[in-house]
Design a protein around this motif. Structure first.
Motif, short mmCIF file in Angstrom:
data_model
loop_
_atom_site.label_atom_id
_atom_site.label_comp_id
_atom_site.label_asym_id
_atom_site.label_seq_id
_atom_site.Cartn_x
_atom_site.Cartn_y
_atom_site.Cartn_z
N GLY A 7 5.90 -7.07 -8.86
CA GLY A 7 7.13 -6.66 -9.54
C GLY A 7 7.08 -6.75 -11.05
N TYR A 8 5.87 -6.76 -11.62
CA TYR A 8 5.74 -6.88 -13.08
C TYR A 8 6.29 -5.65 -13.78
CZ TYR A 8 3.40 -8.18 -17.48
OH TYR A 8 3.10 -8.53 -18.78
N ARG A 9 6.06 -4.49 -13.18
CA ARG A 9 6.61 -3.23 -13.68
C ARG A 9 6.98 -2.35 -12.48
NH1 ARG A 9 6.48 -5.94 -17.55
NH2 ARG A 9 5.66 -5.51 -19.64
N SER A 10 7.86 -1.40 -12.70
CA SER A 10 8.24 -0.49 -11.62
C SER A 10 7.14 0.53 -11.37
CB SER A 10 9.54 0.24 -11.98
OG SER A 10 9.31 1.13 -13.07
N ARG A 11 7.19 1.16 -10.22
CA ARG A 11 6.23 2.23 -9.90
C ARG A 11 6.31 3.34 -10.94
NH1 ARG A 11 7.20 7.38 -9.39
NH2 ARG A 11 9.17 6.78 -8.40
N GLU A 12 7.53 3.70 -11.33
CA GLU A 12 7.70 4.78 -12.29
C GLU A 12 7.09 4.43 -13.65
OE1 GLU A 12 11.25 7.75 -13.90
OE2 GLU A 12 11.77 5.85 -12.91
N ALA A 13 7.33 3.21 -14.12
CA ALA A 13 6.79 2.79 -15.41
C ALA A 13 5.27 2.75 -15.39
CB ALA A 13 7.35 1.42 -15.79
N LEU A 14 4.71 2.23 -14.31
CA LEU A 14 3.25 2.15 -14.20
C LEU A 14 2.63 3.55 -14.13
CD1 LEU A 14 2.98 -0.83 -11.70
CD2 LEU A 14 2.26 -0.85 -14.09
N GLU A 15 3.29 4.44 -13.40
CA GLU A 15 2.76 5.80 -13.26
C GLU A 15 2.83 6.56 -14.58
OE1 GLU A 15 2.69 8.98 -9.57
OE2 GLU A 15 4.29 7.49 -9.71
N ASP A 16 3.87 6.27 -15.37
CA ASP A 16 3.97 6.89 -16.69
C ASP A 16 2.87 6.40 -17.62
OD1 ASP A 16 6.15 8.41 -16.04
OD2 ASP A 16 7.63 7.05 -16.93
N TRP A 17 2.50 5.14 -17.47
CA TRP A 17 1.58 4.52 -18.41
C TRP A 17 0.11 4.71 -18.02
CZ3 TRP A 17 2.26 3.01 -23.19
CH2 TRP A 17 1.29 2.20 -23.80
N PHE A 18 -0.18 4.66 -16.72
CA PHE A 18 -1.57 4.70 -16.26
C PHE A 18 -1.87 6.02 -15.56
CE2 PHE A 18 -0.54 0.13 -16.28
CZ PHE A 18 -1.58 -0.35 -17.07
N VAL A 19 -2.76 6.81 -16.13
CA VAL A 19 -3.09 8.10 -15.54
C VAL A 19 -3.82 7.94 -14.21
CG1 VAL A 19 -3.17 9.32 -17.74
CG2 VAL A 19 -5.25 8.23 -16.87
N GLU A 20 -4.43 6.78 -13.98
CA GLU A 20 -5.17 6.57 -12.74
C GLU A 20 -4.26 6.21 -11.57
OE1 GLU A 20 -6.16 2.84 -15.30
OE2 GLU A 20 -5.34 4.86 -15.58
N MET A 21 -2.94 6.14 -11.81
CA MET A 21 -2.00 5.88 -10.73
C MET A 21 -1.25 7.16 -10.38
SD MET A 21 1.03 3.04 -10.48
CE MET A 21 2.26 3.08 -9.19
N GLN A 22 -1.27 7.50 -9.10
CA GLN A 22 -0.57 8.69 -8.62
C GLN A 22 0.15 8.35 -7.32
OE1 GLN A 22 -3.29 12.11 -8.31
NE2 GLN A 22 -4.70 11.00 -9.64
N SER A 23 1.31 8.95 -7.13
CA SER A 23 2.03 8.78 -5.87
C SER A 23 2.47 10.14 -5.35
CB SER A 23 3.25 7.88 -6.06
OG SER A 23 4.15 8.44 -7.01
N GLN A 24 2.50 10.25 -4.04
CA GLN A 24 3.00 11.48 -3.42
C GLN A 24 4.53 11.47 -3.49
OE1 GLN A 24 0.95 13.72 -2.60
NE2 GLN A 24 -0.98 12.80 -1.96
N ALA A 25 5.10 12.60 -3.94
CA ALA A 25 6.56 12.66 -4.15
C ALA A 25 7.33 12.28 -2.89
CB ALA A 25 6.95 14.06 -4.61
N ALA A 26 6.83 12.67 -1.73
CA ALA A 26 7.54 12.41 -0.48
C ALA A 26 7.61 10.92 -0.13
CB ALA A 26 6.86 13.16 0.67
N HIS A 27 6.77 10.12 -0.77
CA HIS A 27 6.70 8.69 -0.44
C HIS A 27 7.23 7.79 -1.55
CE1 HIS A 27 4.34 9.58 3.16
NE2 HIS A 27 3.61 10.40 2.41
N ARG A 28 7.72 8.36 -2.64
CA ARG A 28 8.11 7.53 -3.78
C ARG A 28 9.28 6.62 -3.49
NH1 ARG A 28 7.07 12.41 -8.04
NH2 ARG A 28 4.79 12.15 -8.13
N TYR A 29 10.27 7.11 -2.76
CA TYR A 29 11.41 6.24 -2.45
C TYR A 29 10.95 5.05 -1.60
CZ TYR A 29 15.78 4.52 -0.50
OH TYR A 29 16.82 3.71 -0.13
N LEU A 30 10.06 5.29 -0.66
CA LEU A 30 9.54 4.22 0.18
C LEU A 30 8.75 3.21 -0.66
CD1 LEU A 30 8.89 2.86 2.87
CD2 LEU A 30 7.08 4.57 3.23
#
Length: 410
Positions: A371-394
């Protein structure tokens, strides 16, 4: 390790030599602290929790570190943690791989103690190479010049704590940190040990009970050692504005006695005292962080099952059945969280790197899961992090950003 060195776990008869070694390579107060840790009073460490490397010809200790056991809590789940501390090598013997050997020893100690996390304070770039990454806030806070602190508290007063206060202080600590989703736990034995440390120890405290009308309403804990010409308020439990002013007035008095010009409030960023103090124009000190490594993701996720189940159950995904596949790109393995009717049933490696919900590297996953940072914040900052849109809420449901702060528990 080269033949000119001898590596082993420490024994009881090594205690004084280890203390002298730490005094020599760090400073006298660290040697005193090491001696306290090695005493029979310490509830978190025994002599065998120190490693040491000796010069084979002279028998002199030339390198050492230790494993201090902590217990953190994440939303009600207790997490056994092993902390690397007192890491030091004599300058004349650096560059010989002595620390590498001891880190392997440390990893074995983690397994023996059943620790699910490992943590360290230290130079970030150095420990990142060993797999440790910033994940839980530590230190930081606000610095007040003594002239910014009101000189006279109104309804609250302070007095030095005694052994008879420890049960009540433990209760005040527990209540005052409940708002933190991630925190350190402290039992009565640890309180007693901390209050009984040698006054010259690196981590000795001066603890004061805050009272109103004869009843304890909080406490203030100051480090005995000063930092940057300031007295450091290491912990604070309060229930009113008057309590805050009384505690800071105590800090002001200590600063005057110790020849300092400021008080540093080394508290969590969301601490209620800051709502008052921020109007006094303090200097804001950004937080540091515990650097964390998760040696076994299966063990970690399995331990967090009650937390993950509860988060799913409270969301729009209550009763969810399916898989959350997390591809660890740097290791080319996929950690698969399997849910049945809203309950985690497995957290093993599913070995299908071509199919994933979240693609991430291990350092980023440590930050996300704690819980150091949110998924959204980490994804904005780190290009090596990607999530599938259909699974982001989960993913956001399972791993939200958390209010966290782990006090040092020496």
């Amino acid at each position: 390790m080269a033949a000119e060195y001898r590596f082993r776990s420490a024994e009881e008869q090594d205690a004084e030599r280890i203390a002298a070694f730490n005094e020599r390579i760090f400073r006298p107060s660290v040697g005193v602290w090491a001696r306290d840790l090695l005493s029979s009073k310490s509830p978190r460490l025994a002599p065998g929790d120190f490693s040491l490397v000796e010069d084979a010809s002279s028998g002199e200790i030339v390198s050492s570190l230790c494993c201090i056991e902590q217990h953190w809590e994440l939303e009600g789940v207790t997490i056994p943690v092993g902390q690397i501390e007192l890491v030091g090598t004599d300058e004349r013997h650096r560059g010989h791989g002595l620390l590498r050997e001891q880190m392997r020893w440390f990893d074995k100690r983690l397994l023996e103690k059943g620790c699910v996390l490992a943590c360290v304070q230290g130079i970030p770039a150095f420990y990142q190479r060993m797999g440790y990454h910033a994940a839980v806030p530590l230190k930081g806070g606000m610095r007040l010049a003594v002239e910014q602190i009101p000189s006279k508290p109104r309804g609250s007063s302070v007095r030095r704590c005694t052994r008879a206060d420890l049960v009540e202080l433990a209760d005040l600590y527990e209540k005052s940190t409940r708002w933190l989703a991630v925190r350190s736990l402290r039992n009565a034995r640890l309180w007693e040990y901390q209050e009984g440390q040698n006054s010259k120890s690196e981590h000795a405290y001066d603890t004061y009970v805050i009272e109103r009308s004869g009843h304890a309403t909080g406490y203030a804990r100051f480090g005995r050692q000063t930092r940057s010409n300031a007295v450091v308020l290491r912990e604070l439990a309060v229930s009113s504005e008057d309590d805050v002013i009384a505690a800071l007035g105590c800090g002001r008095k200590l600063a005057s006695e110790r020849g300092c010009n400021a008080v540093i409030m080394q508290l969590p960023s969301g601490h209620g005292a800051f709502d008052l103090v921020r109007h006094w124009s303090p200097e804001v000190i950004p937080p540091f962080a515990w650097m964390v490594r998760i040696p076994d993701w299966y063990a970690f996720f399995t331990l967090l099952k009650p937390v993950l189940d509860r988060r799913v159950g409270r969301s729009l995904l209550a009763g969810f059945s399916g898989e959350v596949r997390i591809l660890l790109d740097d290791r080319q393995v996929t950690q698969c969280l399997t849910f049945r009717r809203g309950r985690l049933t497995d957290a093993g490696n599913c070995g299908k790197p071509d199919k994933w919900c979240l693609r991430v590297t291990e350092p980023i996953l440590v930050k996300l899961t704690l819980g150091y940072r949110s998924r959204e914040a980490l994804e904005d900052w780190f290009v090596e992090m990607q999530s599938q849109a259909a699974h982001r809420y989960l993913i956001d449901t399972l791993f939200p950003q958390l209010r966290a702060f782990v006090y040092e528990t020496y």
